[in-house]
Every structure is written in C-alpha cells, then in structure tokens.
Design an enzyme around this catalytic site. Structure first.
Site, PDB file in Angstrom:
ATOM      1  N   TYR A 157      -7.910   3.570   6.551  1.00 48.91           N
ATOM      2  CA  TYR A 157      -6.785   4.288   5.946  1.00 48.91           C
ATOM      3  C   TYR A 157      -6.981   5.808   6.080  1.00 48.91           C
ATOM      4  O   TYR A 157      -6.073   6.536   6.509  1.00 48.91           O
ATOM      5  CB  TYR A 157      -6.673   3.891   4.464  1.00 48.91           C
ATOM      6  CG  TYR A 157      -5.612   4.636   3.707  1.00 48.91           C
ATOM      7  CD1 TYR A 157      -4.267   4.341   3.887  1.00 48.91           C
ATOM      8  CD2 TYR A 157      -5.948   5.664   2.818  1.00 48.91           C
ATOM      9  CE1 TYR A 157      -3.284   5.034   3.194  1.00 48.91           C
ATOM     10  CE2 TYR A 157      -4.973   6.354   2.119  1.00 48.91           C
ATOM     11  CZ  TYR A 157      -3.638   6.036   2.308  1.00 48.91           C
ATOM     12  OH  TYR A 157      -2.674   6.728   1.634  1.00 48.91           O
ATOM     13  N   ALA A 159      -8.800   7.410   8.193  1.00 46.57           N
ATOM     14  CA  ALA A 159      -8.656   7.813   9.598  1.00 46.57           C
ATOM     15  C   ALA A 159      -7.183   7.936   9.971  1.00 46.57           C
ATOM     16  O   ALA A 159      -6.777   8.863  10.675  1.00 46.57           O
ATOM     17  CB  ALA A 159      -9.355   6.799  10.502  1.00 46.57           C
TER      18      ALA A 159
HETATM   19  P1  NAP Z   1       4.065   1.131  -1.608  1.00 49.13           P
HETATM   20  O1  NAP Z   1       4.492   1.255  -3.023  1.00 49.13           O
HETATM   21  O2  NAP Z   1       3.185  -0.029  -1.232  1.00 49.13           O
HETATM   22  O3  NAP Z   1       5.336   1.139  -0.647  1.00 49.13           O
HETATM   23  C1  NAP Z   1       5.139   1.074   0.741  1.00 49.13           C
HETATM   24  C2  NAP Z   1       6.471   1.121   1.443  1.00 49.13           C
HETATM   25  O4  NAP Z   1       6.252   1.094   2.862  1.00 49.13           O
HETATM   26  C3  NAP Z   1       7.352  -0.094   1.131  1.00 49.13           C
HETATM   27  O5  NAP Z   1       8.692   0.312   1.142  1.00 49.13           O
HETATM   28  C4  NAP Z   1       7.049  -1.036   2.288  1.00 49.13           C
HETATM   29  O6  NAP Z   1       8.104  -1.972   2.441  1.00 49.13           O
HETATM   30  C5  NAP Z   1       6.969  -0.026   3.434  1.00 49.13           C
HETATM   31  N1  NAP Z   1       6.230  -0.508   4.606  1.00 49.13           N
HETATM   32  C6  NAP Z   1       4.958  -0.967   4.688  1.00 49.13           C
HETATM   33  N2  NAP Z   1       4.679  -1.343   5.945  1.00 49.13           N
HETATM   34  C7  NAP Z   1       5.789  -1.100   6.680  1.00 49.13           C
HETATM   35  C8  NAP Z   1       6.135  -1.300   8.055  1.00 49.13           C
HETATM   36  N3  NAP Z   1       5.261  -1.794   8.937  1.00 49.13           N
HETATM   37  N4  NAP Z   1       7.379  -0.933   8.449  1.00 49.13           N
HETATM   38  C9  NAP Z   1       8.276  -0.417   7.597  1.00 49.13           C
HETATM   39  N5  NAP Z   1       8.012  -0.214   6.287  1.00 49.13           N
HETATM   40  C10 NAP Z   1       6.783  -0.557   5.837  1.00 49.13           C
HETATM   41  O7  NAP Z   1       3.260   2.422  -1.117  1.00 49.13           O
HETATM   42  P2  NAP Z   1       3.269   3.922  -1.689  1.00 49.13           P
HETATM   43  O8  NAP Z   1       2.162   4.021  -2.650  1.00 49.13           O
HETATM   44  O9  NAP Z   1       4.633   4.337  -2.079  1.00 49.13           O
HETATM   45  O10 NAP Z   1       2.818   4.701  -0.362  1.00 49.13           O
HETATM   46  C11 NAP Z   1       3.782   5.289   0.494  1.00 49.13           C
HETATM   47  C12 NAP Z   1       3.100   6.288   1.400  1.00 49.13           C
HETATM   48  O11 NAP Z   1       2.423   7.255   0.603  1.00 49.13           O
HETATM   49  C13 NAP Z   1       2.044   5.680   2.322  1.00 49.13           C
HETATM   50  O12 NAP Z   1       2.091   6.309   3.585  1.00 49.13           O
HETATM   51  C14 NAP Z   1       0.747   6.004   1.621  1.00 49.13           C
HETATM   52  O13 NAP Z   1      -0.309   6.108   2.528  1.00 49.13           O
HETATM   53  C15 NAP Z   1       1.090   7.352   1.015  1.00 49.13           C
HETATM   54  N6  NAP Z   1       0.251   7.705  -0.122  1.00 49.13           N
HETATM   55  C16 NAP Z   1       0.357   7.039  -1.306  1.00 49.13           C
HETATM   56  C17 NAP Z   1      -0.432   7.425  -2.391  1.00 49.13           C
HETATM   57  C18 NAP Z   1      -0.327   6.785  -3.744  1.00 49.13           C
HETATM   58  O14 NAP Z   1      -1.092   7.158  -4.633  1.00 49.13           O
HETATM   59  N7  NAP Z   1       0.582   5.881  -3.996  1.00 49.13           N
HETATM   60  C19 NAP Z   1      -1.350   8.481  -2.232  1.00 49.13           C
HETATM   61  C20 NAP Z   1      -1.442   9.114  -1.003  1.00 49.13           C
HETATM   62  C21 NAP Z   1      -0.629   8.734   0.038  1.00 49.13           C
HETATM   63  P3  NAP Z   1       7.894  -3.392   3.196  1.00 49.13           P
HETATM   64  O15 NAP Z   1       6.576  -3.930   2.730  1.00 49.13           O
HETATM   65  O16 NAP Z   1       9.067  -4.206   2.790  1.00 49.13           O
HETATM   66  O17 NAP Z   1       7.908  -3.080   4.652  1.00 49.13           O
END
Ligand code: NAP
Length: 259
Positions: A157, A159
C-alpha cells in the site's frame, strides 16, 4: 471564499464510499455535476441518489479503475452525460493489511493495480478531454502512509501511495501543455467504511497518536480537494497537501503525551 465551481463536471473514483463519497458530496454541494464511480453500482447509485435528493447533480457509473477499457468507459460516460470532464478526482483505493512475509505477488499486484496503475489510467483517459477543453484539474488521493510514514502490513500500500506522487511530479510537467494541473491530498487517518474495517482498537490507538486528538472526517479531504480544483489553485501543480490533524509531527510517543 473560492471562485464557484458550479456547473463543472467532476469524476470521483471510489465515490460510493468513504473519502470519495465525501469528495463527491462537497463538490456537489458547491454545484458541480458529479460522476460517482466504483465497481459496485448499487453503492455508487445510493451515493448519487443522496446527492440528487440534496438538490445536487450526480450519476453513478460502475467501473474498475485498474482496467483500461473500464476507465475509458467511465470517461466516455462523463463526457456523454455532462459534456466534458473538468475535474478528475483519482481517489479509489484499497488497503488490505498483510506483512511482507505473507504477501503474495498477486496481493502486491492487486494493490498496485488498484491504487497506482489506476491513477495513470484515469489521467491518461482524461488527457484528450483536457486537451480539447484547453483546461483540466486532477486531484489524487495519496496518503501519509508510504510517502512519509510506514506501518507494518502496508508495504504494498505504502509503495502504491508513494508511487502516485512519483507519477504526479512528471505528470504535472506533461499536463502543463493542456493547461491542466495535478496535485495530491495526503490524508492521515480518516473515518471511512474501509478504515472502520480495521477495528475499534486500531481507531482508538490512532486517535491518541494525533495531536488534534481525533480522526479526520471525509469532508476534511473533500475541502482540500475542492481548493486544489478551484480557480484560486490554478498556479499550483505537482504538489501535495497533508491533511492529518498533525499526525506526522510527533517525534516520539512522549512528544504526544506532553501536548
Ligand atoms: P473505502 O471506504 O474502502 O472506499 C473505497 C472506495 O474505492 C469505494 O468506493 C470502492 O468501491 C472503491 N474502489 C475500490 N477498488 C476499486 C476499483 N478497482 N475500481 C473502482 N473503485 C474501486 O476507502 P477510503 O478509506 O475512503 O479510501 C479512499 C482513498 O483514500 C484510497 O485511495 C485510500 O488509499 C485513501 N486514503 C484513505 C485513508 C483513510 O484513513 N481512510 C487515509 C489515507 C489515504 P467498490 O469496492 O464498490 O469498487
């Protein structure tokens, strides 16, 4: 007060849940027309419906951001529906936790494809649209994990998230000729469906390690993305904004305890 982005067409990948849903709602509340993209159409449609009920404009589209044809279909739908793509929020990502000793080459590829290759694919698919319009904006959701910090179980992740920033710095130079900027938000720990899956003890431990003593809200990231997409940010490209409540600052556990 930022110049209005009302009427602009925005793609938010991973817009059905978590940070992406927050970004979609923040942009829609400012009058943008949003394409909510995720693999799961039902969740994407639920988010789009929520936005429409609040008076905004949104459609849902099922897409897998790690697949080139699927990403091309997403951009085509956005253009057919809203005329163009003004702003791409490349946000979709996954963060399964597995230590290197247990990590398979397939696990590695799945995370790198979903988080990093997808960033390249989404930007590539939007370039002809940005070129035609003579303008564009890309906001990437990276992370503090990888570019700045480490955490056991997230080598792949980290990376992928550091890789997004490497991509972005050259992309910023290549996109400049299309009057298009690309920047990244680097969230700390933001309360989302995905983060909640890591369990309450993870969430409690994290909150204690953050100087502002709370996890972030999805709107905290949405607002940073909104700024980077605004007219006021038109001279910023290839840059990053950490949005983490000060999480990366403490030098030790004692530093946190002495706040
Ligand atoms: P989340 O609640 O798990 O939501 C992930 C979203 O991405 C969902 O809408 C999921 O929908 C979609 N998704 C996953 N794989 C996909 C694919 N192959 N194609 C299209 N859509 C896809 O995650 P989150 O916490 O909001 O994270 C969102 C972003 O923020 C990520 O890039 C993560 O690395 C980054 N981030 C999050 C945090 C945190 O604390 N939450 C911190 C730093 C960075 P489906 O599964 O239906 O496709």
């Amino acid at each position: 007060m930022l110049t209005s982005i009302a009427g602009q067409s925005v793609i938010v990948t991973g817009g059905s849940k978590g940070i992406g849903k927050g970004i979609a709602k923040v942009f829609a509340a400012k009058g943008a027309k949003v394409v909510v993209a995720a693999r799961g159409l039902a969740d994407a449609e639920a988010t789009a419906k929520e936005i429409r009920h609040a008076g905004g404009a949104a459609i849902a589209h099922a897409a897998d951001v790690s697949n080139w044809e699927s990403v091309q279909g997403l951009v085509a739908t956005a253009v057919e529906t809203f005329g163009t793509v003004d702003i791409l929020c490349a946000n979709a990502g996954v963060f399964p936790q597995k230590k290197i000793i247990e990590l398979s080459p397939e696990d590695w590829d799945q995370v790198l494809d979903t988080n990093l290759k997808s960033t390249f694919l989404c930007v590539k698919a939007c370039i002809p649209v940005f070129e035609k319009a003579g303008k564009g904006r890309v906001v990437v959701t990276s992370s503090i994990t990888g570019p700045i910090t480490g955490y056991p179980g997230w080598s792949h992740y980290g990376a992928s998230k550091a890789g997004q920033l490497g991509f972005l710095r050259t992309a910023a130079m290549e996109l400049a000729r299309y009057n298009t900027t690309i920047n990244a938000v680097m969230p700390g720990n933001i309360i989302t469906e995905g983060l909640q899956d890591l369990g309450q003890s993870y969430l409690d431990g994290m909150a204690k390690a953050i100087p502002l003593k709370r996890l972030g809200r999805v709107e905290d990231i949405g607002n940073a993305a909104l700024f980077l997409a605004s007219q006021e940010a038109s001279y910023i490209t290839g840059q990053t904004i950490v949005v983490d409540g000060g999480q990366i600052l403490p030098e030790s556990a004692e530093a946190i305890d002495s706040i």
